[in-house]
Motif scaffolding. Structure first.
Motif, mmCIF file in Angstrom:
data_model
loop_
_atom_site.group_PDB
_atom_site.id
_atom_site.type_symbol
_atom_site.label_atom_id
_atom_site.label_comp_id
_atom_site.label_asym_id
_atom_site.label_seq_id
_atom_site.Cartn_x
_atom_site.Cartn_y
_atom_site.Cartn_z
ATOM 1 N N ARG A 288 0.807 -1.219 0.000
ATOM 2 C CA ARG A 288 0.000 0.000 0.000
ATOM 3 C C ARG A 288 0.842 1.272 0.000
ATOM 4 N NH1 ARG A 288 0.267 -2.004 5.083
ATOM 5 N NH2 ARG A 288 0.747 -0.532 6.791
ATOM 6 N N HIS A 289 2.129 1.164 0.395
ATOM 7 C CA HIS A 289 3.006 2.326 0.430
ATOM 8 C C HIS A 289 3.643 2.612 -0.930
ATOM 9 C CE1 HIS A 289 3.664 3.569 4.812
ATOM 10 N NE2 HIS A 289 2.592 2.801 4.796
ATOM 11 N N GLY A 290 3.290 1.831 -1.939
ATOM 12 C CA GLY A 290 3.713 2.164 -3.297
ATOM 13 C C GLY A 290 5.105 1.680 -3.654
ATOM 14 N N ALA A 291 5.918 2.601 -4.195
ATOM 15 C CA ALA A 291 7.236 2.248 -4.740
ATOM 16 C C ALA A 291 8.176 1.778 -3.635
ATOM 17 C CB ALA A 291 7.838 3.439 -5.468
ATOM 18 N N ALA A 292 9.025 0.822 -3.994
ATOM 19 C CA ALA A 292 10.051 0.307 -3.079
ATOM 20 C C ALA A 292 11.415 0.804 -3.537
ATOM 21 C CB ALA A 292 10.025 -1.216 -3.042
ATOM 22 N N PHE A 293 12.346 0.926 -2.559
ATOM 23 C CA PHE A 293 13.643 1.535 -2.866
ATOM 24 C C PHE A 293 14.823 0.586 -2.670
ATOM 25 C CE2 PHE A 293 10.888 5.023 -1.261
ATOM 26 C CZ PHE A 293 10.720 5.677 -2.462
ATOM 27 N N SER A 294 14.714 -0.381 -1.783
ATOM 28 C CA SER A 294 15.817 -1.318 -1.543
ATOM 29 C C SER A 294 15.269 -2.571 -0.892
ATOM 30 C CB SER A 294 16.897 -0.678 -0.650
ATOM 31 O OG SER A 294 16.341 -0.255 0.583
ATOM 32 N N SER A 295 16.058 -3.634 -0.892
ATOM 33 C CA SER A 295 15.642 -4.908 -0.313
ATOM 34 C C SER A 295 16.858 -5.679 0.154
ATOM 35 C CB SER A 295 14.829 -5.737 -1.321
ATOM 36 O OG SER A 295 15.632 -6.059 -2.449
ATOM 37 N N VAL A 296 16.627 -6.704 0.997
ATOM 38 C CA VAL A 296 17.712 -7.517 1.526
ATOM 39 C C VAL A 296 17.149 -8.852 2.006
ATOM 40 C CG1 VAL A 296 17.524 -6.634 3.901
ATOM 41 C CG2 VAL A 296 19.720 -7.507 3.078
ATOM 42 N N PHE A 297 17.941 -9.904 1.874
ATOM 43 C CA PHE A 297 17.608 -11.205 2.426
ATOM 44 C C PHE A 297 18.251 -11.362 3.792
ATOM 45 C CE2 PHE A 297 16.786 -12.293 -2.048
ATOM 46 C CZ PHE A 297 15.633 -13.049 -1.925
ATOM 47 N N SER A 298 17.582 -12.078 4.680
ATOM 48 C CA SER A 298 18.199 -12.426 5.959
ATOM 49 C C SER A 298 19.317 -13.428 5.717
ATOM 50 C CB SER A 298 17.151 -13.012 6.902
ATOM 51 O OG SER A 298 16.613 -14.215 6.365
ATOM 52 N N PRO A 299 20.267 -13.575 6.673
ATOM 53 C CA PRO A 299 21.383 -14.501 6.460
ATOM 54 C C PRO A 299 20.956 -15.929 6.154
ATOM 55 C CG PRO A 299 21.865 -13.045 8.295
ATOM 56 C CD PRO A 299 20.438 -12.772 7.903
ATOM 57 N N ASP A 300 19.823 -16.388 6.728
ATOM 58 C CA ASP A 300 19.372 -17.752 6.461
ATOM 59 C C ASP A 300 18.411 -17.832 5.279
ATOM 60 O OD1 ASP A 300 17.175 -16.545 7.513
ATOM 61 O OD2 ASP A 300 16.951 -17.887 9.226
ATOM 62 N N GLY A 301 18.089 -16.693 4.662
ATOM 63 C CA GLY A 301 17.249 -16.679 3.477
ATOM 64 C C GLY A 301 15.770 -16.862 3.731
ATOM 65 N N THR A 302 15.319 -16.841 4.979
ATOM 66 C CA THR A 302 13.906 -17.066 5.282
ATOM 67 C C THR A 302 13.086 -15.778 5.281
ATOM 68 O OG1 THR A 302 14.337 -16.904 7.660
ATOM 69 C CG2 THR A 302 14.469 -19.098 6.652
ATOM 70 N N ILE A 303 13.737 -14.630 5.362
ATOM 71 C CA ILE A 303 13.054 -13.345 5.428
ATOM 72 C C ILE A 303 13.582 -12.431 4.329
ATOM 73 C CG2 ILE A 303 12.629 -11.284 6.817
ATOM 74 C CD1 ILE A 303 11.124 -13.678 7.820
ATOM 75 N N LEU A 304 12.658 -11.713 3.680
ATOM 76 C CA LEU A 304 13.022 -10.671 2.727
ATOM 77 C C LEU A 304 12.541 -9.337 3.284
ATOM 78 C CD1 LEU A 304 13.985 -9.655 -0.093
ATOM 79 C CD2 LEU A 304 11.633 -10.018 -0.878
ATOM 80 N N GLY A 305 13.466 -8.404 3.470
ATOM 81 C CA GLY A 305 13.106 -7.068 3.908
ATOM 82 C C GLY A 305 13.057 -6.118 2.727
ATOM 83 N N VAL A 306 11.998 -5.320 2.640
ATOM 84 C CA VAL A 306 11.814 -4.378 1.542
ATOM 85 C C VAL A 306 11.519 -3.004 2.132
ATOM 86 C CG1 VAL A 306 10.527 -3.805 -0.541
ATOM 87 C CG2 VAL A 306 10.899 -6.200 0.066
ATOM 88 N N ALA A 307 12.256 -1.993 1.686
ATOM 89 C CA ALA A 307 12.085 -0.627 2.160
ATOM 90 C C ALA A 307 11.154 0.131 1.219
ATOM 91 C CB ALA A 307 13.427 0.075 2.257
#
Length: 515
Positions: A288-307
């Motif tokens: 709902r916040h629209g455009a994303a600017f960056s992302s990252v995977f957690s060290p174990d690959g189970t979580i994706l963080g998106v800014a």
């Protein structure tokens, strides 16, 4: 003889004198060549104007044993001028900047705009070999830096290329032709031409895949973009898949997973997940916040963080559901990291660390941060611009107090950094100069210097030993240097130091006696 703009009708750009004859040559910005015979005999000098180049002549040189003159320019073509028709050697890379003919007269050295030296044999009229160090770009590009292994770095090269560089032996290893395009002159009469440029490139955690994003936008037609996936083996890259227009708008970030997975964010308000080995679209996420600017995977690959704007969302990579949302004090986070139960976000003027167990802000600092590099065991390096120089601060997520300070890491702004398995850190600055930080010999090396690397073992190696105590200052990155470390400056050549004006304020005070 007096040579003016009347000789060619345009502004003069370059000139050359014959080493054994009374012959001179000048070139202008329109590409015309004026050859002047008997230039030092008043009233007997004659001028001949010849024209082939479509743009400014960049380099010019006479053959020492004949009246042959060589010219080169933006067309990337070496031209040999003699009595008959000119002779051409095309496709010499980027634009020609300088030419040099030695006294032997059997070769000509061609220096191009990417700092590559092409040695051309005049007997066979072919390129015999090339001499290269760090290939540099004259115009602005989106830089990046990746570590292939403990010895090799991958970063921007000439237009549409990535270069492999051996940082231990300090030599160019090869190039990856990403855009696979023919290049012509970078300028026409009225405007700069637009090439397909490499906007992003990432290597998967297992080192088996290279993902590149490229874009071309001349401001007139619809921008073109593509995503390419390359298989990597022994410093060789083979193109496997190319995806045209992966997003409808500009890509804002590219992240590679630990295996054959990649994530792209875009201004089209979508986050797309790509999976190999055949590489296709696996998931398309929206928020709902629209455009994303960056992302990252957690060290174990189970979580994706998106800014997103003012928020970081954490997705489960198992079912791609949102597990948590962390509001941010800034609209745009340029870099985000997941370290244990902590989230670190970095913008152009601040660093924030959040506790994911309570979803609360743990600490925040304000500084002119240009790049953040994640190390092992939850530690990070923040590169902070201070005037014309950059300092490096080592810190952990549990406290804003720096664990160590390395002053004067490099001139300019750090635009890319990576670390290797042997704890070495490679740094790329805004001038596209490559530096190395290491706890073992050799000391940090500025690859733009041609001197013996032992001579660069100066104040930089001493600064690596500085370890600041835990400071009771949570909003400032500062540390103290000792007079012994400051005195190390006196033992190094001035050619290996920053400008004195950059070090006076913080270093010279250490020579003053304590009160």
């Amino acid at each position: 003889a007096v040579v003016s703009t009347q000789s060619t009708g345009a502004q003069l750009a370059t000139a050359a004198l014959h080493s054994a004859r009374n012959t001179a040559a000048v070139g202008d910005v329109d590409g015309k060549l004026c050859i002047i015979e008997d230039w030092n005999v008043k009233g007997k000098d004659t001028a001949t104007v010849r024209h082939w180049h479509a743009h400014q002549i960049g380099g010019m040189a006479f053959a020492p044993r004949s009246d042959v003159v060589f010219t080169g320019g933006q067309e990337s073509v070496l031209v040999k001028w003699h009595d008959a028709e000119p002779q051409f050697l095309p496709r010499i890379g980027t634009g020609i900047r300088e030419l040099l003919c030695p006294e032997s007269g059997d070769i000509v050295a061609v220096v191009t705009e990417d700092s590559l030296i092409h040695v051309v044999s005049l007997n066979t009229w072919t390129i015999k070999f090339k001499i290269s160090n760090v290939l540099r770009r004259a115009d602005e590009v989106r830089p990046g830096l990746l570590a292939i292994d403990t010895d090799t770095a991958l970063f921007n090269g000439s237009v549409g290329h990535l270069q492999l560089f051996d940082v231990k032996k300090r030599r160019h290893m090869g190039i990856v032709d990403v855009t696979q395009q023919n290049t012509t002159s970078g300028h026409d009469r009225n405007k700069k031409l637009a090439y397909v440029e490499i906007s992003y490139f990432k290597l998967t955690g297992d080192g088996n895949w290279l993902v590149t994003g490229e874009r071309r936008d001349d401001g007139f037609i619809t921008p073109e973009s593509r995503l390419k996936f390359w298989e990597h083996q022994d410093h060789s890259f083979s193109l496997v898949t190319s995806i045209e227009s992966p997003h409808t708008k500009i890509i804002t970030s590219l992240t590679a997973g630990h295996t054959a997975t990649a994530v792209t964010t875009s201004n089209d308000k979508s986050v797309k997940v790509w999976e190999g080995p055949n590489w296709g679209l696996s998931q398309a996420l929206q928020h709902r916040h629209g455009a994303a600017f960056s992302s990252v995977f957690s060290p174990d690959g189970t979580i994706l963080g998106v800014a997103f704007k003012g928020l970081v969302a954490l997705y489960s990579t198992e079912n791609w559901e949102i597990k948590a949302e962390i509001p941010q004090p800034v609209n745009r986070a340029d870099q985000i990291f997941l370290a244990g139960y902590h989230l670190l976000t970095s913008s152009h003027n601040s660093i924030s660390v959040w506790d994911l167990t309570s979803l609360t802000l743990r600490w925040e600092v304000t500084s002119d941060v240009t790049h953040v590099l994640q190390l092992k065991e939850g530690r990070f390096v923040a590169f902070v611009s201070r005037g014309s120089m950059t300092d490096a601060y080592v810190f952990a997520v549990d406290s804003s107090a720096p664990l160590a300070l390395h002053k004067f890491v490099c001139p300019g702004i750090v635009v890319g950094a990576c670390n290797t398995d042997d704890d070495g850190i490679y740094i790329l600055n805004s001038e596209q100069e490559l530096y190395t930080l290491s706890h073992s010999p050799p000391p940090p090396i500025a690859l733009t210097l041609a001197e013996d690397p032992e001579q660069t073992a100066s104040v930089f190696s001493e600064l690596l030993k500085i370890s600041s105590p835990v400071l009771d200052r949570s909003v400032q990155f500062k540390s103290e240097t000792s007079a012994a470390n400051a005195a190390a400056i006196l033992d190094v050549s001035c050619s290996h130091l920053p400008q004195l004006s950059d070090v006076c304020s913080s270093i010279l005070l250490d020579f003053l006696p304590s009160k």
